[in-house]
Design a protein around this motif. Structure first.
Motif, PDB file in Angstrom:
ATOM      1  N   ASN A  26       0.817  -1.203   0.000  1.00  0.00           N
ATOM      2  CA  ASN A  26       0.000   0.000   0.000  1.00  0.00           C
ATOM      3  C   ASN A  26       0.859   1.264   0.000  1.00  0.00           C
ATOM      4  O   ASN A  26       2.038   1.226   0.352  1.00  0.00           O
ATOM      5  N   VAL A  27       0.244   2.353  -0.391  1.00  0.00           N
ATOM      6  CA  VAL A  27       0.929   3.641  -0.473  1.00  0.00           C
ATOM      7  C   VAL A  27       0.431   4.508   0.671  1.00  0.00           C
ATOM      8  O   VAL A  27      -0.759   4.545   0.946  1.00  0.00           O
ATOM      9  N   ARG A  28       1.349   5.173   1.353  1.00  0.00           N
ATOM     10  CA  ARG A  28       0.934   6.018   2.463  1.00  0.00           C
ATOM     11  C   ARG A  28       1.422   7.444   2.247  1.00  0.00           C
ATOM     12  O   ARG A  28       2.291   7.682   1.410  1.00  0.00           O
TER      13      ARG A  28
ATOM     14  N   PRO B  25      -2.797   3.554   4.820  1.00  0.00           N
ATOM     15  CA  PRO B  25      -2.776   3.758   3.366  1.00  0.00           C
ATOM     16  C   PRO B  25      -3.502   5.059   2.983  1.00  0.00           C
ATOM     17  O   PRO B  25      -4.366   5.523   3.737  1.00  0.00           O
TER      18      PRO B  25
END
Lengths: 343, 343, 343, 343
Positions: D256-258, D275
C-alpha cells in the motif's frame, strides 16, 4: 479570485521549477513577467510557461506596477542587491537560499525588509517536505515529549564538479546549510555550539582547495538537546535524506522515499527501489508547498514561515563549522555573531 | 520439580527435533526412552540426546512404567495403532500430524481417548508460532472486530521427490492440511464449504499421478466469513508463510521471517534477507512451544490446546478439497462427514 | 566427543546466562564447577544447571584439575586478580567486559596472558549478534567499498539506579564501551581521535555526580573514516540498537529486532511491535555465539576472536571521551596511551 | 507544439479530475470545450479550468470542428450512445469504465470503432499506477519467470450508499471490475473460468437487493495460472490496494501507499501512516498517466494501451462471477460469450 501577481527574477533551473509549480498547482498566483540577463533565457521560459512578459534586466521586473511580489532565483552573490532593490520597490520577496554568505549583508537586507515592511521568505524548501513537516508537527505538539536528540543523514548521489565545489563556499555553506536549518526546525531551539569534522573520501582533489566531501557534525542546542549531522557528497545508492527526532515520549523518523512500493523477492534477496534520485525528484512537492506558503502569506497578510533570520542562522552555523573543522575545536555561534550588529 | 517422563516413539527427523527441544528448553520434561524399528536409529539418538534407554519396538516404550506420556513421531499410517495402544497403556499422547487420513480410524482413536481419559495433543505446531499466535490473540480478543476474511499464503522452497509425492496423499492432505488448520484457528469458526482449484506449474510429472503443485482454495466459514489459501510446492525466494486476518475493526498480517534485519543499499536496490529457508528454520521455536504446551497440560492436568477433533477437521477439509478439485465444484464438509459416526 | 571442561566464576546474572547457553546449545562444553562468594549462590546455580561441583572461593575452581578453561563473570574490579591467577593456573579464560578500567592493570593481564600462553577472550558479545556480524562480513568483504562512515545508535529502555550510576564509571565506561568496540569492529580501523558531548535529559540527579545520560560522539578512524555514536539511558520505545556502515559501494544498516513480524492495521495507523525489551532479549543468541566461539578456539587451538587488546581499546576511547566531554575538546587516543607501556 | 484538442463530455467528479490533470501536467493537450446537461455545471468547470467553451448538449462538443478527441465522463448507461456518436463524428475517444454493461452494446461500439477507424481507450486507470505498471514490466520481461499465481487485494475505505449500490450492478460489476482487468493485465492471459463467493459482512441491508459487500474469487487463466481476488466494501484502515504476482523465478508485490514515510516509535508500538484514503488520493497520478497515454496515442497515431476489447473482458468476467455466486459453481467465460457475436 484575488491573486498574487508575480515576477520571477532568474530563469535558471530553480526559477523554472517554481514557474512549473505555479502554473500547475498554485492557482492563487499568476506569473506576469520573468527576467534573466542571459540572452534568450527569459524569452524561452516565458514561452514554455505562458508568461506574458519577459526581459533581461531584473529592474524592469521591479518597475512593473502590475506585480506585487518577486521570486529571486539568481546566483546567491546577487541576492543582496536584488532583494534590497525589490524591497525598496515595495515588492514582497521570496528569495532562494542562501540569502547571502556575508553576515553583514544579510543584516542589511533584514534592516531594509524591516523598514519597508515587505514580506521576505527564504527558500528552505525541505521544511515543506511532507515527511519532515509531519515530524515537525509531532515534535512541536509535544507528542514526542522533550526533544533530546535530532539526527540528520544527508548524502548526495553525485558530487559536484571541481569548478562548482571551488566556488561553492565549501561543503558546510553549500550542502550542510540545509541540514543546519533542518536541525533548528526540528529541535525548535537555537544552536549554541558546533563541532565539525571533515574528511575527503570521494574526491582527493578537494584537498587542494581545502574542502571536504564527508562530514560528521555535533550541535548543542540551547535547550540542552544534541544534534548530529552526517554528510557525504556521493552515496552509491542515491540521495539519502533522513531525519530522526528522539524525545522523552518517543521518536519520529523519516525514511527515504522511493519511486514505487514494489517488493521483489528472488533467489537472491527481497528488494525495493532505491531512494528517489536527487533533490528535484525527492523535493519536488516541497518546492511547490513553499511557494504556496509564500503566496498565502502575501494574500492573507500573514507572517512568512521562513524569515530572513532563518536565512541568517544556517550561515552563522556553517561559518562556525568551518572554523571548528579547521581549528579542530567546538565553536560557539556567539563567537561568529560577535562584531556583527545582530539584533 | 515435578516432571513429565517421556518416551519418544520414532527417532527420525521430527522425533529428534522434539528431543532437541526438550533437552535444551523444557526442563519440566525428561526423556526416559526412545524407540525406532530401524536398527541403530534409537541407540544413536539416545547417545546424542543423553536418553538413558532405547529400543526397537514401541511396545517396550509403552510397557515402561517410568513414563507417563509419549511422543508419537512415526509415519502417519502407524499413528492409529500406536496411539490406541498408548492410550490403553494409560500414557498421555502427543501425536504428529496428520493423526490419520482415514476418518473412521481417527474416530476410533477419539473413542479410545475418550474412554481411557488420557490426553492427546496433535502436532499442529504452526499455531504455536509467535507471529501466528499473536494474530490469534488479536482475533480472539475482538481487537480486529468481526472476522471477515482469513488469508493464508503457504509456499515451499523446494518440491518433494516424486516418490514422496506419490505416497503423500496429494497436496491437500500433505501440505495444505496445515493451512486448513490455520484457517480454522484464525477464523475461530468451523468450515462449512470448500472450493479448490489446482494446477501443475512446477513438476509436470505430477500429472501422471493426478496430483498438483499449485492451488487456490476458498473456504466458507460457518460464521459467514471467507477464507483464501494459496499454495505452491516451489517458491524461488524460499519458504513463504504469511497469514492475514481482516476484520471489521482492523487487520493483522504476519510477514515472513528472515535471518537478519540488515538492509543493504547499493546502486541496484535496497535489499533484505530472503525468508528463512524451510520449516525447520521457520518453525523451530513453534516445535518447542507445542511440546511445552503438551507438557504443561500433562503436568497441570489441563486440556491440551490441539485435540483429536482438531486433528480430524483438516482431514475432512482436505478430502472435500480433493473432491472439489476433481469435480470442479464447491463441496460441503457435511458431505464428507456423512456416513461416518462423528459426534 | 572432545569437550572443553569449564569452570564458571561468578553465579550472578551473566554467569547464569552463560550456564544456560552452554547447557542448551553448546554440547562441546561441559560445566564442571561454579563458584560465587555469596553464600548459597553457587549451590543454587549448580542445582538449576546440573553442575556437579560448586564452591565459594574462585581459587577452588582454578585448583580443579578437571577443568581447562574458566568464564570470569564477577564484578569488573576483580577481573585483574582472577584472570591473572587463572592464567598462572594454566586455564584458558573468557572474561566479561570491561576487563578492567585501569589501563595498567589491563596491560599487566596482557603480559601474563602472553607469558603463560593461555587464551583469553573478552566478552564483547555484540560482535556475535547475527545482524552486526552480517554487516561486518559485508564491510570486510569489500562489498560496501571503502568504509566512509560508521554510525551507531544505542539507547537503553530504562536508566540504571543512581547507586549503579555512581559506581559505574560514568556513561562512556559503562554503556558506550560496547559502542566503541562496535565502531572499531565495523570500521576495521583503530580510532585516532574522539570528541564527545554529553547532556542530562533523563535524570537531573546525575549532574550531582558529574555524569550524563545522553551523548553524541564523533570518532576519527586512522583510515580517515568517521564514526558517530549517540546514546541515551532511556528510550520510550525500548532498546534501540542500530548500526550503519556507509561505504563507497553501498551501505548496510541493522534495524531493530522485534518479537514478531505482525503488522496491525487499524483506523489509527499501521503498527509493528516495539524493539525487543533489553539486552537479555536482544542479545541472547549473541551470548551463546560468543561462548561457542571461545569453546571452538580452545578446542581447536585457534586464536580467540576478541582479545585482551580488544578489551583495552574501548577503555582508552572511553577515557578519551571523558576528557573530551569535560574539557570540551577533541582528544587523541595517543594522549591516553602516553605514560602507559603499551606495545 | 502539436497538440490534441479535446472536448470533455461530463463535468462531474471524474471529468474534473481529468481536466485538472490536463491543465497541470499534460501540455500536449488543450481542452477546448466541456459539456454537461446539468445546468451550470459545464460553465462552472469551464471557469475553474480556463476552458474557452462550454455547453449542455454533448452533441455541440461532437460538432465542434476544432477538437479531434473527446473524453467521455458521463454515467455509464450513456456511454454507448455517446461513444458511437463520437466515432461517427470522427473524434478519438477516451471513455470511462465500464464502457457498458450490456455485452451486445459493447460489441456494437467495437464495430463502429473498427469501421470509423477512430481510437478508443477505456479508463482502466490502475494499469497506469506506478506500482502496478512496475509489476507488469517485471512480469512481461520474464524476470519473474512463468506466472503461476496473481493475487489481488482490493478493499474500499467506506461502503457506498444503498442508493448507489442498488443501481451499481452489484459488487462484481461495480468494484471488482477493476480487479478483473488487473488480473488479466498482470497474468498476461485471458481468463478461462471464474468461481466467486460472496458474503455480507458490512451492511446487512444489501441482502434485500441480493448484493454482497465481501467476496473471494478464484480465476483460472488460459495459461494454467491461478488468480485470487478478495474484496470488501469497507476496510477499517482505509483503501487497501495490493497486487502480487508469483512466478517461477520470483515474486513482485505492491504494498500500500501512504502519505509519508515517517515511523513513529512510542511506548506502545512502531507505527506508520495508514494507506492513502481512497481512489482519488491513491490513483491521482494514474489518472494523469492514462490521459497522457491516450494523448500520446492520438498524437503519434499509435495503438491505445487499453482497448474496447479490454473494456469488454471484465464485464464478461463479472457476469460470470455473478452467475457463479448465485449458482455456487465455477463458470466458464465461454458460457457468457455464447450467443453474442464476439470476434
Amino acid at each position: 479570485m484575488k491573486k498574487v501577481r508575480l515576477g520571477i527574477i532568474g530563469a535558471g533551473r530553480i526559477g523554472r521549477v517554481h514557474a512549473q509549480s505555479i502554473k500547475t498547482g498554485i492557482p492563487e498566483a499568476e506569473i506576469e513577467i520573468i527576467s534573466d540577463p542571459f540572452p534568450g533565457a527569459a524569452q524561452k521560459a516565458a514561452e514554455e510557461f505562458h508568461i506574458p512578459k519577459y526581459c533581461e534586466d531584473y529592474k524592469e521586473v521591479l518597475a512593473d506596477p502590475t506585480i506585487n511580489a518577486v521570486l529571486v532565483c539568481t546566483p546567491s552573490k546577487t541576492h543582496a542587491e536584488i532583494t534590497i532593490a525589490a524591497a525598496r520597490a515595495g515588492k514582497h520577496i521570496f528569495c532562494e537560499k542562501p540569502v547571502e554568505v556575508e553576515i553583514d549583508k544579510i543584516l542589511e537586507i533584514k534592516r531594509v525588509i524591516d523598514e519597508t515592511g515587505v514580506k521576505m521568505q527564504v527558500g528552505f524548501n525541505r521544511r515543506f517536505d511532507d515527511n519532515f513537516s509531519k515530524i515537525n508537527r509531532l515534535a512541536r505538539s509535544g507528542d514526542l515529549g522533550e526533544i533530546q536528540i535530532v539526527k540528520i543523514t544527508s548524502r548526495d548521489p553525485e558530487p559536484p564538479s571541481m569548478e562548482y565545489a571551488a566556488s561553492s563556499g565549501g561543503l558546510f555553506l553549500d550542502m550542510t546549510i540545509h541540514d543546519f536549518d533542518m536541525a533548528y526546525f526540528q529541535a525548535g531551539s537555537e544552536i549554541d555550539e558546533v563541532f565539525a569534522v571533515g574528511a575527503v573520501t570521494v574526491n582527493p582533489d578537494l584537498k587542494k582547495i581545502d574542502d571536504i566531501d564527508t562530514a560528521a557534525i555535533i550541535l548543542r542546542f540551547e535547550t540542552g538537546a544534541l544534534g548530529i549531522i552526517d554528510n557525504c557528497r556521493k552515496s552509491a545508492y542515491g540521495y539519502d535524506q533522513r531525519v530522526e527526532v528522539f524525545g522523552t515520549a518517543g521518536a519520529a523518523e523519516a525514511e527515504n522515499v522511493r519511486e514505487t512500493n514494489v517488493k521483489i523477492s528472488t533467489n537472491e534477496a527481497v528488494c525495493y527501489d532505491k531512494p528517489l534520485f536527487f533533490f528535484l525528484e525527492r523535493y519536488m512537492s516541497s518546492f511547490k508547498n513553499e511557494i504556496k506558503a509564500f503566496v498565502d502569506a502575501v494574500l492573507n497578510d500573514t507572517p512568512v514561515p521562513v524569515t530572513v533570520e532563518d536565512g541568517l542562522r544556517p550561515i552563522l552555523i556553517a561559518k562556525a563549522a568551518n572554523i571548528s573543522r579547521k581549528e579542530n575545536r567546538p565553536v560557539k555561534i556567539s563567537e561568529i555573531r560577535k562584531g556583527h550588529e545582530i539584533g
